[in-house]
Write a protein that holds these residues in place. Structure first.
Motif, PDB file in Angstrom:
ATOM      1  N   ALA A 141      -4.340   0.450  -5.659  1.00  0.00           N
ATOM      2  CA  ALA A 141      -4.633   1.121  -4.391  1.00  0.00           C
ATOM      3  C   ALA A 141      -3.383   1.642  -3.697  1.00  0.00           C
ATOM      4  O   ALA A 141      -3.464   2.546  -2.864  1.00  0.00           O
TER       5      ALA A 141
ATOM      6  N   SER B 141       0.809  -1.221   0.000  1.00  0.00           N
ATOM      7  CA  SER B 141       0.000   0.000   0.000  1.00  0.00           C
ATOM      8  C   SER B 141       0.843   1.272   0.000  1.00  0.00           C
ATOM      9  O   SER B 141       0.296   2.365  -0.183  1.00  0.00           O
TER      10      SER B 141
ATOM     11  N   PHE C 149      -4.910   1.954   5.313  1.00  0.00           N
ATOM     12  CA  PHE C 149      -5.880   0.870   5.202  1.00  0.00           C
ATOM     13  C   PHE C 149      -5.856   0.055   6.501  1.00  0.00           C
ATOM     14  O   PHE C 149      -4.944  -0.747   6.703  1.00  0.00           O
TER      15      PHE C 149
ATOM     16  N   GLU D  80      -7.810   6.222 -11.721  1.00  0.00           N
ATOM     17  CA  GLU D  80      -8.866   6.126 -10.705  1.00  0.00           C
ATOM     18  C   GLU D  80      -9.790   7.301 -10.965  1.00  0.00           C
ATOM     19  O   GLU D  80      -9.725   8.331 -10.298  1.00  0.00           O
TER      20      GLU D  80
ATOM     21  N   ASN E 253     -10.059  -0.581   1.180  1.00  0.00           N
ATOM     22  CA  ASN E 253      -9.816  -1.298  -0.070  1.00  0.00           C
ATOM     23  C   ASN E 253      -9.485  -2.779   0.088  1.00  0.00           C
ATOM     24  O   ASN E 253      -9.715  -3.564  -0.824  1.00  0.00           O
TER      25      ASN E 253
ATOM     26  N   LEU F  13      -4.413  -4.370  -5.429  1.00  0.00           N
ATOM     27  CA  LEU F  13      -4.062  -3.574  -4.258  1.00  0.00           C
ATOM     28  C   LEU F  13      -2.727  -2.863  -4.449  1.00  0.00           C
ATOM     29  O   LEU F  13      -2.624  -1.652  -4.261  1.00  0.00           O
TER      30      LEU F  13
END
Length: 518
Positions: free
Chosen positions: A428, A133, A444, A322, A345, A424
């Motif tokens: 993300a 992340s 997250f 996005e 997410n 991810l």
């Protein structure tokens, strides 16, 4: 810039050469040779230089083996927002001690959003968090690691991959460069369950540790996941009041339930998008927020400032699409900058929407099927045959290489891994760079090795039923289940009916104009 079907599509070289590095919040460069970007701070250790934006928290990693002089030896740095197993959010000026011989266990014990950089010791390496992340890239030819490709110098071997740029049409599409690919030749993304060996600049897989599906009871899984999520939320709200972007879905509601004890430090918001889903999100989020006793606001996303759109793309080096977050680039700036942003997410891992085309765990999976999944968010309306045709040779070769080294025991495990390491890490993990306005940051709470293992180890029937998140809600705040999930009310559907009819008529007219239409 290039034109594609009437749209302006950004070319990464132009993005990398525009703007000022002082705008690259939370970003870094690590090397043994390169000069630090203007406005970045420098940290040196052994022969390595870490240059980082002033907004990036840097934590010192110390060895647990003390030398004869009694001073602990520094091994490297933690970058970002790590949360310890004791529930402490580490920040600039903090130190943490680790065993030299077991960096993987150390990294797996942490939650939050971070990178672990070891440069002094027997095995210099960079380790991402459980889902990557805090995304990073590396260039073996130049011996440089960085947060985004725009911080890698342009040389003969590091030019733009215009074939992929043209195919993916980022930022206009909800897409990503899959499984380690980037918009630059010779620049690769570091994937979770891997580390970057800084001796020979190769990415080495070290995980995950596969567990038998269903080996942990459902009740224990619910309790453990909830406890870790609550611990991560508590660690951040102890120092930063938080925002939760609340929708009508499962994941944000599960986080709201886990944040019950800290709701006095919580505020919710919903981005206002002019569609059926956006209207329903706003309606449901308002009801949930009232029920929970937390403040809520609806944030309009109309008329984003072109300069903010440019900055969003610049901060991500045109590496991710996005569209909703991009469109909201100006809207986000109306929020309180001191608040951290809680994002849910990781929660999709407890469900199996990405298993749709693979019916049985024993069924072999082809690179074409994996490509269909990897690109599904970009091409949601194409059938699998069309998706296979849309995948380039470059993407298929990369996916086949990834599949053959995954170690996944069956098809369903392989698709779980694809979700973690593709959706991810390669999606993300990137856009939070664009949405930093400081001192609040994005993280997250479900990002932790144990949470990932428990979700991937749930019985297949539980995941197909898509009820795990609701089991957590029932344990932590059952009253939140009184509000329906994702189902627009009759009034919302009626309000959107004229626009839906108009869109349908436009599609019909376009189809009639096509050559050969009857």
């Amino acid at each position: 810039m290039k034109s594609h079907a009437g749209e302006r599509v950004y070319v990464p070289r132009e993005v990398a050469l525009s703007g000022a590095t002082t705008d690259l919040c939370e970003q870094f460069v690590l090397s043994q040779a390169t000069d630090a970007p203007e406005g970045f701070h420098n940290e040196t250790l052994s022969s390595w230089t870490l240059a980082h934006h002033p907004t990036l928290p840097v934590i010192t990693i110390l060895s647990d083996t003390c030398p004869s002089d009694g001073d602990a030896r520094q091994l490297g740095w933690l970058l970002g927002y790590p949360i310890t197993s004791a529930g402490r959010l580490l920040g600039t000026g903090s130190t943490v001690t680790v065993a030299d011989a077991d960096p993987v266990a150390f990294v797996d014990s942490l939650g939050g959003r971070f990178l672990a950089v070891f440069v002094d010791g027997p095995t210099p390496a960079i380790y991402p968090d459980a889902v990557g992340s805090y995304s990073s890239v590396f260039c073996p030819d130049l011996g440089i690691a960085a947060s985004t490709p725009g911080l890698i110098p342009y040389e003969e071997t590091t030019g733009d991959r215009l074939d992929l740029v043209d195919q993916l049409r980022i930022p206009w599409t909800n897409s990503m460069y899959p499984l380690g690919l980037t918009p630059r030749h010779g620049v690769h993304r570091l994937l979770p369950n891997h580390h970057l060996d800084l001796t020979d600049w190769t990415m080495v897989r070290h995980g995950p540790n596969w567990h038998e599906r269903g080996s942990v009871s459902i009740d224990e899984s619910v309790s453990r996941v909830a406890a870790i999520v609550k611990r991560n939320i508590a660690a951040v709200t102890d120092t930063h009041p938080s925002y939760l972007q609340l929708t009508a879905g499962n994941d944000s509601r599960m986080l709201l339930a886990c944040a019950r004890e800290w709701r006095s430090d919580l505020a919710t918001y919903t981005l206002k998008f002019p569609d059926l889903g956006g209207m329903n999100d706003a309606r449901v989020a308002a009801r949930l927020s009232e029920l929970a006793g937390v403040s809520h606001r609806v944030v309009p996303t109309d008329h984003p400032d072109p300069a903010d759109l440019e900055m969003w793309v610049y901060r991500t080096s045109c590496s991710v699409g996005e569209p909703q977050g991009w469109r909201a680039a100006t809207a986000y700036q109306s929020l309180e900058r001191s608040r951290a942003h809680i994002a849910g997410n990781v929660g999709d891992l407890a469900r199996i929407g990405y298993w749709a085309t693979i019916g049985r765990s024993g069924r072999p999976v082809t690179p074409e099927q994996l490509a269909a999944h990897a690109l599904a968010h970009r091409l949601p309306r194409l059938n699998p045959g069309q998706q296979r045709a849309a995948a380039s040779t470059t993407v298929l070769e990369e996916i086949e290489r990834w599949r053959d080294t995954s170690g996944a025991p069956d098809a369903l495990a392989l698709l779980d891994l694809l979700f973690v390491e593709n959706r991810l890490a390669c999606w993300a993990g990137i856009w939070p760079y664009a949405q930093y306005y400081g001192p609040g940051f994005t993280y997250f709470p479900m990002n932790h090795r144990e949470v990932i293992d428990l979700m991937m180890g749930l019985p297949e029937a539980v995941r197909r039923g898509e009820k795990f998140n609701q089991m957590v809600i029932r344990q932590e705040w059952p009253e939140l289940l009184d509000v329906p999930f994702n189902t627009p009310s009759r009034s919302v559907r009626l309000a959107q009916l004229p626009a839906r009819v108009e869109r349908g008529l436009r599609r019909r007219v376009r189809s009639m104009r096509k050559p050969g239409a009857q």
